[in-house]
Scaffold this active site. Structure first.
Site, PDB file in Angstrom:
ATOM      1  N   GLU A   1       0.819  -1.211   0.000  1.00 35.04           N
ATOM      2  CA  GLU A   1       0.000   0.000   0.000  1.00 35.04           C
ATOM      3  C   GLU A   1       0.851   1.258   0.000  1.00 35.04           C
ATOM      4  OE1 GLU A   1      -1.955  -1.111   3.594  1.00 35.04           O
ATOM      5  OE2 GLU A   1      -0.804   0.346   4.739  1.00 35.04           O
TER       6      GLU A   1
ATOM      7  N   CYS B   1       3.639   8.196   1.187  1.00 34.03           N
ATOM      8  CA  CYS B   1       4.318   7.275   2.093  1.00 34.03           C
ATOM      9  C   CYS B   1       4.432   5.945   1.355  1.00 34.03           C
ATOM     10  CB  CYS B   1       3.459   7.148   3.353  1.00 34.03           C
ATOM     11  SG  CYS B   1       4.039   5.915   4.497  1.00 34.03           S
TER      12      CYS B   1
ATOM     13  N   CYS C   1       7.141  -7.227   7.451  1.00 34.47           N
ATOM     14  CA  CYS C   1       8.328  -6.669   8.109  1.00 34.47           C
ATOM     15  C   CYS C   1       8.788  -7.640   9.194  1.00 34.47           C
ATOM     16  CB  CYS C   1       7.990  -5.312   8.727  1.00 34.47           C
ATOM     17  SG  CYS C   1       9.394  -4.536   9.555  1.00 34.47           S
TER      18      CYS C   1
ATOM     19  N   CYS D   1       7.520  -5.140  15.540  1.00 35.54           N
ATOM     20  CA  CYS D   1       7.138  -4.285  16.678  1.00 35.54           C
ATOM     21  C   CYS D   1       5.732  -4.684  17.133  1.00 35.54           C
ATOM     22  CB  CYS D   1       7.162  -2.819  16.264  1.00 35.54           C
ATOM     23  SG  CYS D   1       8.779  -2.318  15.651  1.00 35.54           S
TER      24      CYS D   1
ATOM     25  N   CYS E   1       2.516  -2.696  15.791  1.00 37.32           N
ATOM     26  CA  CYS E   1       2.425  -2.372  14.362  1.00 37.32           C
ATOM     27  C   CYS E   1       1.775  -3.498  13.577  1.00 37.32           C
ATOM     28  CB  CYS E   1       3.822  -2.088  13.822  1.00 37.32           C
ATOM     29  SG  CYS E   1       3.871  -1.881  12.036  1.00 37.32           S
TER      30      CYS E   1
ATOM     31  N   CYS F   1       0.069   2.617   9.073  1.00 41.69           N
ATOM     32  CA  CYS F   1       0.956   1.618   8.504  1.00 41.69           C
ATOM     33  C   CYS F   1       0.361   0.191   8.481  1.00 41.69           C
ATOM     34  CB  CYS F   1       2.168   1.677   9.424  1.00 41.69           C
ATOM     35  SG  CYS F   1       3.599   0.823   8.976  1.00 41.69           S
TER      36      CYS F   1
HETATM   37  N1  SAH Z   1      10.045   0.412   9.717  1.00 44.38           N
HETATM   38  C1  SAH Z   1      10.266   1.805   9.750  1.00 44.38           C
HETATM   39  C2  SAH Z   1       9.393   2.560   8.796  1.00 44.38           C
HETATM   40  C3  SAH Z   1       7.964   2.121   8.674  1.00 44.38           C
HETATM   41  S1  SAH Z   1       6.948   2.389  10.102  1.00 44.38           S
HETATM   42  C4  SAH Z   1      10.111   2.331  11.162  1.00 44.38           C
HETATM   43  O1  SAH Z   1       9.662   1.582  12.024  1.00 44.38           O
HETATM   44  O2  SAH Z   1      10.493   3.466  11.394  1.00 44.38           O
HETATM   45  C5  SAH Z   1       6.765   4.151  10.065  1.00 44.38           C
HETATM   46  C6  SAH Z   1       6.323   4.754  11.377  1.00 44.38           C
HETATM   47  O3  SAH Z   1       4.962   4.390  11.638  1.00 44.38           O
HETATM   48  C7  SAH Z   1       7.132   4.281  12.559  1.00 44.38           C
HETATM   49  O4  SAH Z   1       7.531   5.365  13.364  1.00 44.38           O
HETATM   50  C8  SAH Z   1       6.159   3.394  13.266  1.00 44.38           C
HETATM   51  O5  SAH Z   1       6.465   3.291  14.608  1.00 44.38           O
HETATM   52  C9  SAH Z   1       4.832   4.064  12.988  1.00 44.38           C
HETATM   53  N2  SAH Z   1       3.675   3.203  13.221  1.00 44.38           N
HETATM   54  C10 SAH Z   1       3.552   1.879  12.988  1.00 44.38           C
HETATM   55  N3  SAH Z   1       2.336   1.436  13.355  1.00 44.38           N
HETATM   56  C11 SAH Z   1       1.680   2.512  13.835  1.00 44.38           C
HETATM   57  C12 SAH Z   1       0.377   2.710  14.377  1.00 44.38           C
HETATM   58  N4  SAH Z   1      -0.482   1.709  14.484  1.00 44.38           N
HETATM   59  N5  SAH Z   1       0.034   3.961  14.780  1.00 44.38           N
HETATM   60  C13 SAH Z   1       0.899   4.991  14.654  1.00 44.38           C
HETATM   61  N6  SAH Z   1       2.132   4.867  14.158  1.00 44.38           N
HETATM   62  C14 SAH Z   1       2.518   3.657  13.751  1.00 44.38           C
HETATM   63 FE1  SF4 Z   2       8.441  -2.908  10.892  1.00 44.92          FE
HETATM   64 FE2  SF4 Z   2       6.222  -1.750  11.764  1.00 44.92          FE
HETATM   65 FE3  SF4 Z   2       8.312  -1.942  13.382  1.00 44.92          FE
HETATM   66 FE4  SF4 Z   2       8.414  -0.234  11.290  1.00 44.92          FE
HETATM   67  S1  SF4 Z   2       7.040  -0.121  13.060  1.00 44.92           S
HETATM   68  S2  SF4 Z   2       9.999  -1.707  11.962  1.00 44.92           S
HETATM   69  S3  SF4 Z   2       7.196  -1.399   9.802  1.00 44.92           S
HETATM   70  S4  SF4 Z   2       7.147  -3.672  12.525  1.00 44.92           S
END
Ligand code: SAH
Ligand code: SF4
Length: 338
Positions: free
Chosen positions: A89, A102, A109, A113, A116, A330
């Site tokens: 996406e 974006c 991934c 995390c 996420c 995300c």
């Molecule tokens: N993997 C990279 C880039 C993709 S995630 C990273 O983690 O930085 C991009 C941003 O979106 C990150 O700061 C992540 O913590 C945030 N993110 C992921 N899931 C989210 C959610 N459910 N609500 C708000 N921010 C989120």
């Molecule tokens: Fe991966 Fe989501 Fe963590 Fe970014 S925030 S590193 S996309 S698991």
């Protein structure tokens, strides 16, 4: 192979090998990145044999639009299918200063995390540089407007797809490519310390954002298991190194989760950790996902957190949300369609 996967030098080399002059590569790039045509047939200043050669060796259509949502504030969320059926996406946001996209860098991934939606989907594969570029070109077609800002914050960890990321950045930044200014591009990472150092040494003018989300290892490990490999002090060390080499302000991303990392004590601790660094903190309201147990912080808690940073002279913004009504966070659109 996708035609967008080639650097200009690689295209020159390919054409040379097949008896075509160097200027033909410039013409092809002009069609790809200035006219943004989506078929070789439209490249009408090229000889027929060259069009056939390109058609036989490269694909130009990278993505198939599966679904698009347009939210009230103009945010567009596009779900694309790759040639092998994987779904990715891209999210397009409209701002007063221009359009930003974006982009996704991996299918799933592996950083995993706990908050996420993307992290719950194990990585299936990396995207090629061309597949990342195509998201910009295809989304411009939906929007019918130019995209002038790019954030690499979609699904995936960009520094875990390093070579393709660098190739992507070089093509979109190239004056002969999409000509998007380096300062209009931001790469976000979960904090892969050795890669941040490597990235710093490349001397790119591209912005760097680090997902910190907590000032100490106890909280950060709960949210990001990568913190066990690269704990807070090492991430801060990598930021210091980057600042000393690249001399560009770093963005610290910090999602606010109810009762976990949003208390006044944690805010004060964050100020201590960041004191004296040329950084600015982007506070992000957490977008709740079905699979994770976390809740978004209350508005007054977020404002109080913001105030503590301000009082301590830490540069900070509280991100205004976009596309909330279409699940623009995300990985969320994708996870609903699996
Ligand atoms: N993997 C990279 C880039 C993709 S995630 C990273 O983690 O930085 C991009 C941003 O979106 C990150 O700061 C992540 O913590 C945030 N993110 C992921 N899931 C989210 C959610 N459910 N609500 C708000 N921010 C989120
Ligand atoms: Fe991966 Fe989501 Fe963590 Fe970014 S925030 S590193 S996309 S698991």
């Amino acid at each position: 192979m996708l035609i967008y996967d080639l650097t200009l030098e690689e295209l020159v080399e390919f054409l040379n090998k097949h008896g075509h002059k160097k200027y033909r590569a410039d013409q092809v790039w002009n069609w790809l990145y200035k006219q943004k045509v989506l078929s070789f047939k439209e490249m009408n200043n090229l000889p027929d044999d060259l069009i056939t050669l390109l058609e036989e060796n490269f694909k130009i259509e990278a993505l198939e639009l599966v679904l698009k949502h347009i939210s009230q504030d103009g945010t567009v969320k596009a779900l694309y299918s790759l040639h092998d059926g994987h779904l990715i996406e891209s999210v397009l946001m409209k701002h007063h200063y221009g359009n930003s996209i974006c982009v996704t860098t991996q299918v799933g991934c592996n950083i995993g995390c706990s908050f996420c939606a993307s992290g719950l989907l194990k990585k299936k594969r990396d995207l090629t540089s061309g597949e990342i570029i195509a998201q910009i070109i295809e989304t411009e077609k939906i929007l019918k407007e130019r995209i002038s800002y790019v954030v690499v914050m979609g699904i995936g960890e960009p520094l875990d797809n390093y070579q393709n990321l660098i190739k992507f950045l070089s093509t979109i930044n190239s004056p002969k490519g999409l000509a998007i200014g380096a300062r209009h591009i931001t790469v976000s990472t979960s904090g892969i310390v050795p890669k941040i150092k490597e990235y710093a040494q490349m001397g790119l003018q591209v912005n760097l954002a680090i997902s910190l989300h907590a000032p100490n290892n106890e909280i950060r490990t709960k949210l990001m298991k990568i913190n066990q490999a690269y704990p807070v002090e090492e991430v801060i060390g990598a930021i210091k190194y980057y600042l000393s080499v690249a001399n560009r302000r770093v963005t610290i991303e910090y999602i606010l989760i109810d009762g976990l990392n949003d208390t006044p004590e944690v805010a004060i601790e964050l100020c201590k950790v960041l004191r004296g660094l040329n950084v600015y903190v982007n506070l992000i309201p957490y977008n709740e996902v079905l699979e994770a147990p976390y809740k978004r912080s209350k508005t007054e808690t977020m404002v109080a957190f913001y105030d503590i940073l301000m009082k301590n002279k830490i540069q900070v913004t509280l991100r205004k949300e976009q596309g909330h009504d279409i699940n623009a966070a995300c990985g969320q659109l994708r996870s609903q369609h699996l």
